[in-house]
Design an enzyme around this catalytic site. Structure first.
Site, PDB file in Angstrom:
ATOM      1  N   PRO A 132      -1.400  -1.478   4.345  1.00 20.10           N
ATOM      2  CA  PRO A 132      -1.254  -2.239   5.593  1.00 20.10           C
ATOM      3  C   PRO A 132      -2.545  -2.877   6.103  1.00 20.10           C
ATOM      4  O   PRO A 132      -3.074  -2.479   7.136  1.00 20.10           O
ATOM      5  CB  PRO A 132      -0.744  -1.190   6.567  1.00 20.10           C
ATOM      6  CG  PRO A 132      -1.322   0.093   6.067  1.00 20.10           C
ATOM      7  CD  PRO A 132      -1.421  -0.030   4.577  1.00 20.10           C
ATOM      8  N   CYS A 133      -3.001  -3.896   5.403  1.00 16.81           N
ATOM      9  CA  CYS A 133      -4.235  -4.555   5.821  1.00 16.81           C
ATOM     10  C   CYS A 133      -4.022  -5.309   7.142  1.00 16.81           C
ATOM     11  O   CYS A 133      -4.981  -5.670   7.807  1.00 16.81           O
ATOM     12  CB  CYS A 133      -4.728  -5.499   4.733  1.00 16.81           C
ATOM     13  SG  CYS A 133      -3.502  -6.655   4.150  1.00 16.81           S
ATOM     14  N   HIS A 134      -2.757  -5.526   7.524  1.00 15.15           N
ATOM     15  CA  HIS A 134      -2.501  -6.240   8.772  1.00 15.15           C
ATOM     16  C   HIS A 134      -2.847  -5.398   9.995  1.00 15.15           C
ATOM     17  O   HIS A 134      -2.887  -5.900  11.098  1.00 15.15           O
ATOM     18  CB  HIS A 134      -1.037  -6.676   8.829  1.00 15.15           C
ATOM     19  CG  HIS A 134      -0.063  -5.542   8.746  1.00 15.15           C
ATOM     20  ND1 HIS A 134       0.347  -4.985   7.547  1.00 15.15           N
ATOM     21  CD2 HIS A 134       0.566  -4.836   9.708  1.00 15.15           C
ATOM     22  CE1 HIS A 134       1.203  -3.993   7.787  1.00 15.15           C
ATOM     23  NE2 HIS A 134       1.350  -3.880   9.094  1.00 15.15           N
TER      24      HIS A 134
END
Length: 165
Positions: A132-134
């Site tokens: 989950p780089c967001h």
DNA sequence: CTAGTCGCCGGTA
DNA sequence: TACCGGCGACTAG
């Protein structure tokens, strides 16, 4: 060999190998389309994908965009430079509904001045959504960037925030 | 609040 | 070696 998640914002393609995901690509949207986002279906691009994989990925995607906590489908932890891998591992420890700044993440992995390098590693993440780089934002509330376009980042964070009520 | 500067770090050509 | 970022802290306006 690959799973396709059909949405009103275009197809999300997940490349799969032996039941484990290796890559995920989404269409680039710098600005959100007018139409509301919606998942319309899931399919495989060929006959090789197992029904179980299809179901797992589909459920994950659904949950993901509804802001619900989702069980991760099985995936191969991506290859890459040591520092990138370190960042990606740290990303997996940020729970849905929470965010962390590039700088804070840098400190967390023992490289207090490497905020910018963390950004690089996020951009190189081959498995957005799964890893989950967001959930990494700029300091002081700014969104920061997103390789597939900020519209996605905004969408995902909004949904996760609402889902975490 | 915005715009500009400057230092930072790790990957890549 | 040089360059380039999904950054951040600090100034001026």
């Amino acid at each position: 060999m690959s799973v396709c998640i059909h949405t009103s914002w275009g197809d999300i393609v997940m490349e799969e190998k032996g039941g484990a995901l290796r890559s995920c690509t989404l269409p680039t949207w710098h600005r959100a389309p007018r139409r509301p986002f919606k998942v319309t279906g899931v399919s495989s691009t060929d006959g090789v994908v197992t029904a179980k994989t299809l179901r797992d990925v589909g459920q994950f995607a659904k949950a993901c965009f509804e802001g619900r906590a989702a069980t991760l489908p099985s995936f191969v932890f991506p290859d890459g430079p040591a520092f990138h891998r370190k960042v990606w591992k740290a990303l997996l420890r940020i729970p849905a509904g929470r965010t962390q700044s590039y700088g804070a993440l840098a400190r967390r992995i023992g490289h207090p001045r490497a905020a910018r390098a963390v950004g690089q590693a996020c951009g190189a993440n081959p498995l957005p959504l799964i890893i989950p780089c967001h959930r990494v934002t700029a300091a002081h509330g700014a969104l920061g960037g997103f390789s597939c376009g900020l519209a996605w980042k905004e969408l995902l964070l909004d949904r996760e925030r609402d889902g975490a009520h």
